[in-house]
Enzyme design. Structure first.
Site, PDB file in Angstrom:
ATOM      1  N   HIS A  70     -69.661  32.323  75.080  1.00 36.99           N
ATOM      2  CA  HIS A  70     -70.462  33.363  75.706  1.00 36.99           C
ATOM      3  C   HIS A  70     -71.729  33.627  74.879  1.00 36.99           C
ATOM      4  CE1 HIS A  70     -66.231  34.911  76.982  1.00 36.99           C
ATOM      5  NE2 HIS A  70     -66.642  33.961  77.797  1.00 36.99           N
ATOM      6  N   LYS A  76     -75.259  39.365  66.818  1.00 34.05           N
ATOM      7  CA  LYS A  76     -73.951  39.853  66.391  1.00 34.05           C
ATOM      8  C   LYS A  76     -73.553  39.254  65.046  1.00 34.05           C
ATOM      9  CE  LYS A  76     -71.924  36.797  69.923  1.00 34.05           C
ATOM     10  NZ  LYS A  76     -73.030  36.742  70.881  1.00 34.05           N
ATOM     11  N   TYR A 133     -66.568  41.928  66.111  1.00 35.74           N
ATOM     12  CA  TYR A 133     -67.976  41.728  66.445  1.00 35.74           C
ATOM     13  C   TYR A 133     -68.754  43.010  66.111  1.00 35.74           C
ATOM     14  CZ  TYR A 133     -65.884  38.454  69.917  1.00 35.74           C
ATOM     15  OH  TYR A 133     -65.153  37.490  70.576  1.00 35.74           O
ATOM     16  N   ASP A 172     -62.961  31.802  81.788  1.00 38.92           N
ATOM     17  CA  ASP A 172     -63.462  30.838  80.818  1.00 38.92           C
ATOM     18  C   ASP A 172     -63.182  29.400  81.261  1.00 38.92           C
ATOM     19  OD1 ASP A 172     -64.616  32.672  79.145  1.00 38.92           O
ATOM     20  OD2 ASP A 172     -62.953  32.746  77.717  1.00 38.92           O
TER      21      ASP A 172
END
Length: 474
Positions: A70, A76, A133, A172
C-alpha cells in the site's frame, strides 16, 4: 533475532528517500527497552522532520500474515514492537525509479522511513508480531489509496512463505498488477506572486516542471477561515512566496502602511501556519531593508534586525514569522532587476532620450537579477540545503546607485559623465509625499549561500542584461 547495542544509524536504499534505521535496543534479564521515536536524535542522524500526527499498530497472530503493498499520501516511520517481519517496498511514484523493489527484515532493532508514494508491505516471520506506523496525516475511509498486487510477476517478491500458504485479505489478493498502476505524481510546488519580477523569472526557471502551479496573491484568500481546505495542501511540498508590498515610500502613508502589513506580515503568517500544519517547505523573500545600513561591512544572516521604515519593519516581521515554519528558506536580497520597469531600464531610457539624471551616491549595494534569484531558490530546494536564512544578491564589488547608473550609460554607448551624483537628502528634497529612510549600506554577505548556487558578478550580469534589452530601450 533482535540485535542489542546497535548505534542509531540510517542506511539509504535503491528507492530515493527510503531509509532503513538501526535502533539501539537495551536488554537484560527482564526484557528490552528502546527509544522507538526520538525526534532530536533522529533529525540529527538525517531523518526528515516529517511531523507525525497519528500512530497505528498492526497486531498479527500467525506466522505468514502478509499485508500490503500500500502507498498512501503520507510519510511514515515503521518499526516492529515485538516479533520479526520480512518487509518489501515498491516505489509507486512517477519517475525513473517507478517499480523499484527493496526488501529487508525488520525486528525491534531495525526500522524504516517510508516516504509518500512508496508502497509498504510485510510478512510476519514470528507469531504475535506487532508492527507500528507513525504517520504525518490522518487516514480517511473515503479516500482512494494506491496499492499493487503482492504476487505481481514483474516485482517477483521472494516472500519467505509462499503467498498461497500465507494469510492475506481478499482485497490484497485482488489488488492490480504494477502494469495497471497509475504512477503517483510528485507533490507540487506553488508559486505566489507569479506576475511580479521574481514571479516571472520563476516561471522560466520552472518551465520544465509540470508539477508547478502559479498564482497571484489575490487568487488565494489567505485570510479566510477556510484556508486549510481551500486547496489540498497535502498535495504540495513547497510554497514560494514571491508576493510582497514593495512601495517603500507609499508604505509611510496610512493606506500604504495598512497594505504593507497585510501583504508582508498577515499573509506570511497564514502561509507559515499552512507550512506547519501540512509539512510544507515555505520559501520567503526578504530584503536588505530589514537592516539600518550602518554597519561598515556586508550584512550577515545573523546580524540583528534594525529596520528604518514601515516597509523594512513589515519585512522584518515577516522574516520572524516565516522562520516559525519547520521547513523554511528565507532569502534576503536587494536592488532586484527583472522584467518590467526597473532602475536599469529607467537609466537606459534617460540615456537614449538625452536626459542627464541626478542619481543618489551615498547608498551602496549590489544589483540582484531576478533570473539569478529564481535559480538560487530552485537550487536551495533541489539540493536540499539546510533550512534557514540566506542572503542572495549579485556578487562583486558593491557600488552606489550613481556608479551603477554610470555603468548603464557607458555600456549603452553614452558618456557616464552625464550622470551627476547627489546625496539621498538632496535627491528627495523636493518630494511631494512621505519619503522612507533608506539603508546606506545594502551590501549582503554571500558566503553562506555560495556552496549551493552560482553567484554571478552583478556588473557582468548588468552588461548581459543591457545587451539583451538595449534594442527595446527608449
Amino acid at each position: 533475532m533482535t540485535e542489542f547495542a546497535k548505534e542509531l544509524r540510517a542506511t539509504p536504499t535503491a528507492i530515493p528517500g527510503l531509509t532503513l534505521w538501526d535502533l539501539p535496543v537495551h536488554g537484560d534479564n527482564r526484557g528490552w527497552f528502546k527509544e522507538n521515536w526520538q525526534r532530536e536524535k533522529m533529525l540529527a542522524a538525517g531523518m526528515p522532520d516529517f511531523g507525525p500526527v497519528q500512530n497505528n499498530v498492526s497486531f498479527n497472530n500467525e506466522v505468514g500474515t502478509t499485508r500490503g503493498i500500500h502507498a498512501e499520501p503520507w510519510d511514515k516511520f515503521v518499526s516492529v514492537a515485538t516479533g520479526r517481519v520480512f518487509a518489501a517496498w515498491v516505489d509507486l511514484r512517477q519517475g525513473p525509479t517507478f517499480g523499484t523493489l527493496v526488501t529487508s527484515e525488520l525486528d525491534p532493532s531495525r526500522a524504516v522511513y517510508v516516504p509518500r508514494g512508496v508502497g509498504n508491505s510485510f510478512q510476519t516471520l514470528e507469531p504475535n508480531t506487532a508492527y507500528t506506523y507513525l504517520v504525518n496525516d490522518h487516514y480517511s475511509p473515503n479516500a482512494t489509496y494506491s496499492a499493487v498486487n503482492l504476487a505481481d510477476e514483474t516485482l517477483a517478491v521472494d516472500w519467505p512463505i509462499p503467498l498461497q500458504k500465507a494469510a492475506l485479505s481478499s482485497k490484497d489478493r485482488n489488488n492490480p498488477r504494477l502494469s495497471h498502476i497509475e504512477p503517483i505524481r510528485a507533490r507540487k510546488v506553488l508559486i505566489l506572486g507569479a506576475s511580479g519580477q521574481l514571479g516571472l523569472a520563476l516561471r522560466k526557471v520552472y518551465s520544465d516542471c509540470p508539477d508547478v502551479e502559479f498564482a497571484n496573491r489575490t487568487d488565494i484568500e489567505l485570510a479566510s477561515d477556510r484556508i486549510n481546505s481551500i486547496r489540498p495542501w497535502r498535495d504540495y511540498r513547497v510554497v514560494i512566496n514571491a508576493a510582497a508590498y514593495t512601495a517603500v515610500d507609499a508604505a509611510e502613508t496610512p493606506a500604504g502602511r495598512k497594505e504593507a502589513w497585510a501583504t508582508n506580515v498577515t499573509a506570511v503568517a497564514a502561509l507559515a501556519r499552512l507550512a506547519r500544519a501540512f509539512g510544507l517547505t515555505l520559501v520567503h523573500i526578504s530584503s536588505d531593508y530589514v537592516f539600518d545600513g550602518n554597519l561598515p561591512r556586508p550584512y550577515r544572516e545573523d546580524d540583528a534586525l534594525c529596520p528604518l521604515g514601515v516597509y523594512g519593519q513589515t519585512k522584518a516581521a515577516g522574516d520572524e514569522i516565516a522562520s516559525t515554519a519547520h521547513n523554511h528558506y528565507i532569502l534576503r536580497t536587494s536592488w532586484v532587476v527583472g522584467e518590467g520597469q526597473n532602475f536599469v531600464r529607467t537609466m537606459l531610457s534617460l540615456a537614449e532620450r538625452g536626459i542627464d539624471p541626478s542619481v543618489v551616491n551615498d547608498q551602496h549595494g549590489r544589483l540582484t537579477f531576478a533570473s539569478d534569484l529564481a535559480t538560487a531558490i530552485r537550487d536551495l530546494i533541489d539540493k536540499c540545503a539546510p533550512y534557514g536564512t540566506y542572503n542572495f544578491t549579485g556578487g562583486g564589488t558593491p557600488m552606489s546607485w550613481e556608479g551603477i547608473a554610470r555603468e548603464v550609460f557607458a555600456l549603452a554607448g553614452h558618456s557616464p559623465e552625464r550622470v551627476t551624483g547627489v546625496s539621498t537628502e538632496d535627491y528627495f528634497k523636493s518630494a511631494s509625499g512621505p519619503v522612507a529612510a533608506r539603508p546606506r549600506n545594502s551590501a549582503l554577505d554571500l558566503n553562506k549561500i555560495e556552496p549551493f548556487t552560482d553567484v554571478p558578478d552583478h556588473m557582468d550580469r548588468l552588461e548581459q542584461y543591457i545587451r539583451a534589452i538595449k534594442p527595446q530601450a527608449g
